[in-house]
Design an enzyme around this catalytic site. Structure first.
Site, PDB file in Angstrom:
ATOM      1  N   GLY A 120       8.611   3.835   7.803  1.00 25.49           N
ATOM      2  CA  GLY A 120       7.501   2.929   8.108  1.00 25.49           C
ATOM      3  C   GLY A 120       7.588   1.533   7.527  1.00 25.49           C
ATOM      4  N   GLU A 159       6.045   0.233   0.416  1.00 29.20           N
ATOM      5  CA  GLU A 159       5.506   1.255   1.327  1.00 29.20           C
ATOM      6  C   GLU A 159       4.727   0.574   2.459  1.00 29.20           C
ATOM      7  OE1 GLU A 159       5.616   3.911   2.691  1.00 29.20           O
ATOM      8  OE2 GLU A 159       4.517   5.512   1.698  1.00 29.20           O
ATOM      9  N   ASP A 219      -2.489   6.097   1.900  1.00 26.64           N
ATOM     10  CA  ASP A 219      -3.626   6.766   2.521  1.00 26.64           C
ATOM     11  C   ASP A 219      -4.237   7.738   1.509  1.00 26.64           C
ATOM     12  OD1 ASP A 219      -5.221   7.483   4.801  1.00 26.64           O
ATOM     13  OD2 ASP A 219      -3.903   9.150   5.245  1.00 26.64           O
ATOM     14  N   LYS A 262      -5.615   2.202   2.404  1.00 30.85           N
ATOM     15  CA  LYS A 262      -6.851   2.816   2.937  1.00 30.85           C
ATOM     16  C   LYS A 262      -7.583   3.458   1.770  1.00 30.85           C
ATOM     17  CE  LYS A 262      -5.439   4.615   7.492  1.00 30.85           C
ATOM     18  NZ  LYS A 262      -5.179   5.881   8.221  1.00 30.85           N
ATOM     19  N   ARG A 276       6.395   1.989  16.553  1.00 28.89           N
ATOM     20  CA  ARG A 276       6.817   1.255  15.354  1.00 28.89           C
ATOM     21  C   ARG A 276       7.242  -0.169  15.684  1.00 28.89           C
ATOM     22  NH1 ARG A 276       7.490   4.952  11.099  1.00 28.89           N
ATOM     23  NH2 ARG A 276       8.296   6.994  11.665  1.00 28.89           N
TER      24      ARG A 276
HETATM   25  P1  IMP Z   1      -0.387   9.494   1.989  1.00 29.41           P
HETATM   26  O1  IMP Z   1       0.545  10.406   1.271  1.00 29.41           O
HETATM   27  O2  IMP Z   1      -1.562  10.248   2.584  1.00 29.41           O
HETATM   28  O3  IMP Z   1      -0.839   8.307   1.165  1.00 29.41           O
HETATM   29  O4  IMP Z   1       0.358   9.021   3.268  1.00 29.41           O
HETATM   30  C1  IMP Z   1       1.136   7.935   3.338  1.00 29.41           C
HETATM   31  C2  IMP Z   1       1.939   7.985   4.629  1.00 29.41           C
HETATM   32  O5  IMP Z   1       1.166   8.463   5.715  1.00 29.41           O
HETATM   33  C3  IMP Z   1       2.356   6.601   5.016  1.00 29.41           C
HETATM   34  O6  IMP Z   1       3.602   6.272   4.460  1.00 29.41           O
HETATM   35  C4  IMP Z   1       2.407   6.688   6.527  1.00 29.41           C
HETATM   36  O7  IMP Z   1       3.670   7.142   6.934  1.00 29.41           O
HETATM   37  C5  IMP Z   1       1.401   7.728   6.893  1.00 29.41           C
HETATM   38  N1  IMP Z   1       0.127   7.135   7.363  1.00 29.41           N
HETATM   39  C6  IMP Z   1      -1.076   7.145   6.757  1.00 29.41           C
HETATM   40  N2  IMP Z   1      -2.011   6.503   7.457  1.00 29.41           N
HETATM   41  C7  IMP Z   1      -1.380   6.031   8.559  1.00 29.41           C
HETATM   42  C8  IMP Z   1      -1.809   5.243   9.697  1.00 29.41           C
HETATM   43  O8  IMP Z   1      -2.985   4.838   9.848  1.00 29.41           O
HETATM   44  N3  IMP Z   1      -0.852   4.978  10.612  1.00 29.41           N
HETATM   45  C9  IMP Z   1       0.437   5.395  10.510  1.00 29.41           C
HETATM   46  N4  IMP Z   1       0.885   6.110   9.466  1.00 29.41           N
HETATM   47  C10 IMP Z   1      -0.017   6.439   8.502  1.00 29.41           C
HETATM   48 MG    MG Z   2       5.489   6.379   5.477  1.00 25.17          MG
END
Ligand code: IMP
Ligand code: MG
Length: 179
Positions: free
Chosen positions: A43, A98, A102, A130, A164
């Protein structure tokens, strides 16, 4: 605008401007050092390549691939490493780059994993944050923009592997994933 996009959140111009600002912040903090910039695949690749071009200091790059998602829009909470760094990080100043933080589980896992390798320091730079969805406690050192509780695509971010390559960041239409 692409047919799956509800609304453009950040245009190419807005992304370029904000990344310049972020790069200026990071340059102030790292001038005279030689940090290792770590791109989290896949990403962050567009953000990473635009960011490092704006950094005005000597640096190294490396890549790591982490997955927490499967194909849905919600984190499984389960994080796994798909590709490790090529080089050692002991004694180095590491900056993790990153696309979006999220739940925070990915960054928590990663900072724990890398800390155990005795770097001089570790910081997190994310294009998007987020905060309303955070479950794991982590602190973000540099962030581009905050976003609400919406699923976004483009500029490196995907839904099920697609979108992407959109040059902007947009909100994905709910009808695409709520079927
Ligand atoms: P986390 O472990 O929940 O913080 O997730 C992080 C990963 O989830 C990021 O590196 C993204 O790959 C994916 N992700 C989280 N939210 C989104 C979004 O709104 N769009 C696309 N990918 C997301
Ligand atoms: Mg990611």
């Amino acid at each position: 605008m692409h047919e799956v996009v509800e609304k453009i959140l950040f245009s190419e111009d807005q992304l370029r401007e904000r990344i310049k600002g972020l790069a200026a912040e990071i340059t102030r903090d790292y001038k005279g050092r030689r940090p290792l910039m770590v791109a989290i695949l896949k990403g962050s690749v567009l953000f990473f390549s635009d960011l490092i071009r704006e950094l005005d200091f000597n640096l190294e790059i490396d890549f790591m691939s982490i997955s927490s998602y499967g194909n849905g829009v919600k984190s499984s909470g389960e994080v796994k490493m798909i590709k490790d760094l090529d080089g050692k990080i002991e004694g180095k100043d590491v900056i993790i780059v990153e696309d979006i933080v999220d739940s925070g589980y990915t960054m928590k896992y990663l900072t724990q994993l890398l800390s155990a390798r005795n770097p001089a320091s570790i910081k997190i730079c994310t294009l998007l944050d987020k905060p309303s969805r955070r479950e794991a406690e982590i602190s973000v050192d540099y962030k581009g923009f905050e976003v609400g509780n919406e699923f976004v695509v483009g500029y490196g971010l995907d839904y099920a592997g697609s979108y992407r390559n959109l040059p902007y960041i947009g909100i994905l239409k709910r009808s695409v994933y709520e079927k």
